[in-house]
Design a protein around this motif. Structure first.
Motif, PDB file in Angstrom:
ATOM      1  N   HIS A   1      38.130  44.370  37.109  1.00 19.83           N
ATOM      2  CA  HIS A   1      38.485  43.284  37.357  1.00 19.83           C
ATOM      3  C   HIS A   1      39.067  42.984  39.329  1.00 19.83           C
ATOM      4  O   HIS A   1      38.335  42.201  39.705  1.00 19.83           O
ATOM      5  CB  HIS A   1      39.746  42.463  36.898  1.00 19.83           C
ATOM      6  CG  HIS A   1      38.965  41.796  35.237  1.00 19.83           C
ATOM      7  ND1 HIS A   1      37.383  41.613  35.519  1.00 19.83           N
ATOM      8  CD2 HIS A   1      39.570  41.861  33.948  1.00 19.83           C
ATOM      9  CE1 HIS A   1      37.649  40.955  33.883  1.00 19.83           C
ATOM     10  NE2 HIS A   1      38.411  41.652  33.386  1.00 19.83           N
TER      11      HIS A   1
ATOM     12  N   GLU B   1      40.593  48.852  30.525  1.00 18.92           N
ATOM     13  CA  GLU B   1      40.489  49.409  32.372  1.00 18.92           C
ATOM     14  C   GLU B   1      40.929  50.382  32.522  1.00 18.92           C
ATOM     15  O   GLU B   1      40.424  51.523  32.803  1.00 18.92           O
ATOM     16  CB  GLU B   1      40.658  48.352  33.179  1.00 18.92           C
ATOM     17  CG  GLU B   1      40.277  47.349  32.789  1.00 18.92           C
ATOM     18  CD  GLU B   1      39.896  45.857  34.151  1.00 18.92           C
ATOM     19  OE1 GLU B   1      39.361  44.927  34.944  1.00 18.92           O
ATOM     20  OE2 GLU B   1      41.104  46.362  34.832  1.00 18.92           O
TER      21      GLU B   1
ATOM     22  N   HIS C   1      37.165  36.039  37.168  1.00 20.85           N
ATOM     23  CA  HIS C   1      37.688  37.424  37.186  1.00 20.85           C
ATOM     24  C   HIS C   1      39.113  37.588  37.475  1.00 20.85           C
ATOM     25  O   HIS C   1      40.326  38.836  36.636  1.00 20.85           O
ATOM     26  CB  HIS C   1      36.675  38.719  37.641  1.00 20.85           C
ATOM     27  CG  HIS C   1      35.832  39.645  37.380  1.00 20.85           C
ATOM     28  ND1 HIS C   1      35.377  40.469  36.140  1.00 20.85           N
ATOM     29  CD2 HIS C   1      34.254  38.395  37.503  1.00 20.85           C
ATOM     30  CE1 HIS C   1      34.307  39.852  35.901  1.00 20.85           C
ATOM     31  NE2 HIS C   1      33.615  39.211  36.918  1.00 20.85           N
TER      32      HIS C   1
ATOM     33  N   GLN D   1      32.615  33.199  40.766  1.00 19.82           N
ATOM     34  CA  GLN D   1      32.644  34.932  39.655  1.00 19.82           C
ATOM     35  C   GLN D   1      34.261  35.284  40.189  1.00 19.82           C
ATOM     36  O   GLN D   1      34.453  35.499  39.019  1.00 19.82           O
ATOM     37  CB  GLN D   1      31.457  35.298  40.202  1.00 19.82           C
ATOM     38  CG  GLN D   1      30.525  35.786  39.643  1.00 19.82           C
ATOM     39  CD  GLN D   1      30.279  35.226  38.035  1.00 19.82           C
ATOM     40  OE1 GLN D   1      30.918  37.105  37.560  1.00 19.82           O
ATOM     41  NE2 GLN D   1      30.282  34.873  36.884  1.00 19.82           N
ATOM     42  N   THR D   2      34.544  34.899  41.319  1.00 14.49           N
ATOM     43  CA  THR D   2      35.952  35.658  41.433  1.00 14.49           C
ATOM     44  C   THR D   2      37.073  34.454  40.408  1.00 14.49           C
ATOM     45  O   THR D   2      37.790  35.292  39.971  1.00 14.49           O
ATOM     46  CB  THR D   2      35.939  35.602  43.179  1.00 14.49           C
ATOM     47  OG1 THR D   2      34.984  36.153  43.768  1.00 14.49           O
ATOM     48  CG2 THR D   2      37.477  36.219  43.647  1.00 14.49           C
TER      49      THR D   2
ATOM     50  N   CYS E   1      38.508  44.698  41.745  1.00 10.53           N
ATOM     51  CA  CYS E   1      38.022  45.384  42.309  1.00 10.53           C
ATOM     52  C   CYS E   1      37.363  44.038  42.540  1.00 10.53           C
ATOM     53  O   CYS E   1      36.334  43.353  44.025  1.00 10.53           O
ATOM     54  CB  CYS E   1      37.279  46.716  42.274  1.00 10.53           C
ATOM     55  SG  CYS E   1      37.915  48.087  41.503  1.00 10.53           S
ATOM     56  N   ARG E   2      36.724  43.760  41.331  1.00 11.91           N
ATOM     57  CA  ARG E   2      35.258  42.142  41.850  1.00 11.91           C
ATOM     58  C   ARG E   2      36.363  41.054  42.786  1.00 11.91           C
ATOM     59  O   ARG E   2      35.413  39.933  42.593  1.00 11.91           O
ATOM     60  CB  ARG E   2      35.414  42.016  40.119  1.00 11.91           C
ATOM     61  CG  ARG E   2      34.346  42.861  39.288  1.00 11.91           C
ATOM     62  CD  ARG E   2      34.659  42.888  37.796  1.00 11.91           C
ATOM     63  NE  ARG E   2      33.773  43.814  37.291  1.00 11.91           N
ATOM     64  CZ  ARG E   2      32.770  43.942  36.727  1.00 11.91           C
ATOM     65  NH1 ARG E   2      32.185  43.262  36.918  1.00 11.91           N
ATOM     66  NH2 ARG E   2      32.254  44.970  36.155  1.00 11.91           N
TER      67      ARG E   2
ATOM     68  N   ARG F   1      33.521  48.531  37.087  1.00 10.62           N
ATOM     69  CA  ARG F   1      34.739  48.653  37.688  1.00 10.62           C
ATOM     70  C   ARG F   1      35.723  47.292  37.277  1.00 10.62           C
ATOM     71  O   ARG F   1      35.259  46.571  36.783  1.00 10.62           O
ATOM     72  CB  ARG F   1      34.106  48.437  39.480  1.00 10.62           C
ATOM     73  CG  ARG F   1      33.638  46.456  39.650  1.00 10.62           C
ATOM     74  CD  ARG F   1      32.856  46.984  41.384  1.00 10.62           C
ATOM     75  NE  ARG F   1      32.443  45.180  41.528  1.00 10.62           N
ATOM     76  CZ  ARG F   1      31.654  44.664  40.445  1.00 10.62           C
ATOM     77  NH1 ARG F   1      30.267  44.515  40.318  1.00 10.62           N
ATOM     78  NH2 ARG F   1      31.026  43.077  41.472  1.00 10.62           N
TER      79      ARG F   1
ATOM     80  N   CYS G   1      29.848  52.223  44.634  1.00  7.52           N
ATOM     81  CA  CYS G   1      30.694  52.630  43.625  1.00  7.52           C
ATOM     82  C   CYS G   1      30.047  52.791  43.039  1.00  7.52           C
ATOM     83  O   CYS G   1      28.871  52.574  42.106  1.00  7.52           O
ATOM     84  CB  CYS G   1      31.285  51.081  43.786  1.00  7.52           C
ATOM     85  SG  CYS G   1      32.286  51.360  41.615  1.00  7.52           S
TER      86      CYS G   1
ATOM     87  N   CYS H   1      38.440  49.421  48.387  1.00 10.52           N
ATOM     88  CA  CYS H   1      36.952  48.611  48.412  1.00 10.52           C
ATOM     89  C   CYS H   1      35.812  49.584  48.388  1.00 10.52           C
ATOM     90  O   CYS H   1      35.677  50.580  48.637  1.00 10.52           O
ATOM     91  CB  CYS H   1      36.715  46.813  48.492  1.00 10.52           C
ATOM     92  SG  CYS H   1      36.224  47.577  50.182  1.00 10.52           S
TER      93      CYS H   1
ATOM     94  N   TYR I   1      29.710  50.739  39.358  1.00 12.15           N
ATOM     95  CA  TYR I   1      29.834  49.380  40.480  1.00 12.15           C
ATOM     96  C   TYR I   1      30.335  48.322  38.926  1.00 12.15           C
ATOM     97  O   TYR I   1      30.396  47.084  38.699  1.00 12.15           O
ATOM     98  CB  TYR I   1      28.851  49.497  40.648  1.00 12.15           C
ATOM     99  CG  TYR I   1      28.413  47.625  41.338  1.00 12.15           C
ATOM    100  CD1 TYR I   1      29.809  47.921  42.310  1.00 12.15           C
ATOM    101  CD2 TYR I   1      27.948  46.754  40.974  1.00 12.15           C
ATOM    102  CE1 TYR I   1      29.367  46.489  43.185  1.00 12.15           C
ATOM    103  CE2 TYR I   1      28.089  45.538  41.603  1.00 12.15           C
ATOM    104  CZ  TYR I   1      28.502  45.413  42.790  1.00 12.15           C
ATOM    105  OH  TYR I   1      29.168  43.901  43.186  1.00 12.15           O
ATOM    106  N   ASP I   2      29.209  48.520  37.883  1.00 16.98           N
ATOM    107  CA  ASP I   2      28.770  47.727  36.272  1.00 16.98           C
ATOM    108  C   ASP I   2      30.283  47.633  35.790  1.00 16.98           C
ATOM    109  O   ASP I   2      30.558  46.430  34.981  1.00 16.98           O
ATOM    110  CB  ASP I   2      27.401  48.556  35.813  1.00 16.98           C
ATOM    111  CG  ASP I   2      25.991  48.017  36.173  1.00 16.98           C
ATOM    112  OD1 ASP I   2      26.090  47.097  37.025  1.00 16.98           O
ATOM    113  OD2 ASP I   2      25.378  48.268  35.984  1.00 16.98           O
TER     114      ASP I   2
END
Ligand code: SF4
Length: 263
Positions: free
Chosen positions: A105, A26, A152, A148-149, A107-108, A103, A97, A8, A100-101
């Protein structure tokens, strides 16, 4: 696949290979940025269909495709994994990162697990203590709290299912035909980035499921597993028989080769 290592934005200290499981889009983006993507393969003997109430087996079914190893029906699980040593190539010197925008899933959702049957263990993660409780608990009654987690996590799992046909086709096109026995390790195949990118960007042809099933070797570093696979009619292969090249066996246990026959 539960034994991948994750990194991370706070990590840059590791010196061993780290892998991030990616969806097909991805993986395409990762390759287009010049990164390395491996094709990790594991296989499960699949003689009978499990009951729909068998949640772990159904999870494996949903993220795999049918194939053969010798006379043994199997299902093959393929994971596209960004692979790097040490710090993520997207981690800047400011420890931020660089994508970042965009990255992945995985990572999210960190520190949540991709595998829904693994519970989150804070001591296994690299988050500071306050990250687990502020502003709300990350986990409550073994459930991830953040919407949100959760979103994703479901997108990543849905992406895995969407990608199955192209993964099966990509393995055929790239001549990838060896997989570990599930839960013993995995076979890591590293085709050329150009070839992998090309095949991942194409739409696989629609083919008849049964007649198009591919044939796989099942790789192990355990003599007992080798013998059991032989008895089951599979096509086993010892990990040590794999020549140096773009494929390697990554076992979870030390080698247990057969005992040498005494004269
Ligand atoms: S892509 Fe970004 S968030 Fe993901 S591991 Fe790399 S630096 Fe961390």
């Amino acid at each position: 696949m539960s034994d991948l290592n994750f990194s991370c934005t706070q990590c840059g200290k590791c010196c061993h290979d780290l892998r991030l499981p990616l969806t097909r889009p991805e993986a395409v983006a990762w390759l287009q940025r010049g990164g390395t993507v491996e094709v990790l393969c594991e296989a499960v003997p699949w003689v009978t269909e499990p009951a729909t109430s068998d949640a772990p087996a159904m999870h494996k079914r949903q993220r795999s495709f049918p194939a053969w190893s010798g006379e043994l029906p199997i299902r093959v699980i393929v994971v596209l994994a960004a692979t790097f040593k040490g710090a993520c190539p997207n981690l800047g010197s400011d420890m931020r990162c660089g994508i970042y925008d965009n990255r992945p899933h995985v990572c999210r959702i960190y520190p949540a697990e991709v595998n829904p049957f693994l519970s989150v263990t804070p001591s296994h993660k690299q988050c500071p203590p306050e990250a687990w409780t502020s502003p709300t608990p990350f986990v409550r009654a073994n459930q991830i709290v953040a919407a949100q987690t959760q979103l994703h996590m479901s997108l990543l799992r849905h992406g895995e299912q969407l990608d199955i046909a192209v993964k099966a086709w990509a393995c055929k096109e790239l001549d990838i035909q060896s997989a570990s026995l599930s839960n013993e390790g995995f076979m890591a195949h590293c085709p050329s980035p150009e070839a992998l990118l090309s095949v991942l960007q194409q739409t696989p042809p629609v083919v008849d499921d049964r007649s198009s099933r591919s044939h796989w070797s099942m790789v192990t570093n355990q003599a007992a597993t080798f013998d059991a696979l032989c008895l089951a009619g599979a096509t086993p292969m010892y990990a040590r028989a794999i020549a140096d090249g773009p494929s390697r066996y990554l076992g979870f246990r030390p080698d247990a080769p057969p005992q040498e026959q005494s004269a």
